[in-house]
Design an enzyme around this catalytic site. Sequence first.
Site, PDB file in Angstrom:
ATOM      1  N   SER A  12       4.834   4.281  -2.465  1.00 34.19           N
ATOM      2  CA  SER A  12       4.418   3.127  -1.659  1.00 34.19           C
ATOM      3  C   SER A  12       2.926   3.200  -1.341  1.00 34.19           C
ATOM      4  O   SER A  12       2.103   3.096  -2.248  1.00 34.19           O
ATOM      5  CB  SER A  12       5.274   3.034  -0.399  1.00 34.19           C
ATOM      6  OG  SER A  12       5.039   1.820   0.291  1.00 34.19           O
TER       7      SER A  12
ATOM      8  N   HIS B 217       8.379  -4.102   1.588  1.00 33.41           N
ATOM      9  CA  HIS B 217       8.942  -4.114   0.233  1.00 33.41           C
ATOM     10  C   HIS B 217      10.138  -5.059   0.131  1.00 33.41           C
ATOM     11  O   HIS B 217      11.171  -4.724  -0.455  1.00 33.41           O
ATOM     12  CB  HIS B 217       9.314  -2.696  -0.224  1.00 33.41           C
ATOM     13  CG  HIS B 217       8.121  -1.806  -0.393  1.00 33.41           C
ATOM     14  ND1 HIS B 217       7.226  -1.959  -1.435  1.00 33.41           N
ATOM     15  CD2 HIS B 217       7.651  -0.791   0.368  1.00 33.41           C
ATOM     16  CE1 HIS B 217       6.259  -1.063  -1.311  1.00 33.41           C
ATOM     17  NE2 HIS B 217       6.483  -0.344  -0.224  1.00 33.41           N
TER      18      HIS B 217
END
Length: 318
Positions: free
Chosen positions: A96, A206
């Site tokens: 991430s 996300h």
Amino acid sequence: MSQLPHAASVAAIFPGQGSQEPGMGRDIAEHWPEAMELWKKAEAVAQAPLREIYWEGDGEAMAETRYLQPALTVTNLTVWGQVRSRTPVACVAGHSLGEFAALAAAEVLSAEAVLELVTLRGRLMAEAGQGQDGAMAAVLKLQKSQVEELVNTVTEETGQELRIANYNAPTQLVVSGRRSAVERLGQLAKEHKGRAVPLPVSGAFHSPLMQGAAQELAGYMQRLHWREAKLPVYLNVTAQAEQSSETIHSTMSEQMVSSVRWSQTIAAQWHDGIRFWLELGPKQVLKKLLAPNLKDQSEDWGALSVGSLPDMAALETE
């Protein structure tokens, strides 16, 4: 360990949000002027006293994504700066937020550009979470196929946005979406002998709820100079290695609303010959995910650790 593994078998990996800790990066910065300068640049870009927040405090401000993203990124980059010349690696990847440090390590973007990018990303993600009633939860003790089935069930039942945000390990996934949908999935997970643990985040990262923020970030990305990667970068969105600047740029524009395919990334690296993983950042969160992701592999593998300053002690297998 008397000698390092062959560079062709080593991947450098960078952790993301959740890996922050008090004092992170301080030892390196106090022994290496270039690292201190990078912290000062990060503070100027973020317009925030990052060193005061992370080196002197231990309060709630440390978890705020608008501070965390530039602070953790500069920590990851300074650790990389200490080992890159003495520790050749075959490829890079980041979880991430950590993916942006990986882009700098592969020289796709400059460190300064990456700091500007993650600072904007942190602000946009914080703003996107306001008023959306988004949430995230770690789902434990259930297989990927079970969680995927539960996500589909909840989406059909509630009509609310829900997504598997992180494929961290075979039985450790993270879901993201509307709070009511996340809570409903937690109820179903319990019925299936699993467990859903709410995460202390400010939004549904996300997931499609980040679409507006992702579009604004993609617009800013258009202004940056993207270069061909010096090292293959395994991307979160595809879990595949890329070196093309055009492909990396277009894929990164989708990162904020796409799943982090970390399990698939480790599997792809294994397939490509990686047998050692060097985590460059605090807390060694990604190191703990290696064993569950590699449990079915009969061949030996290793997690590498960076020695602390001022005695770097190179690397050692554990």
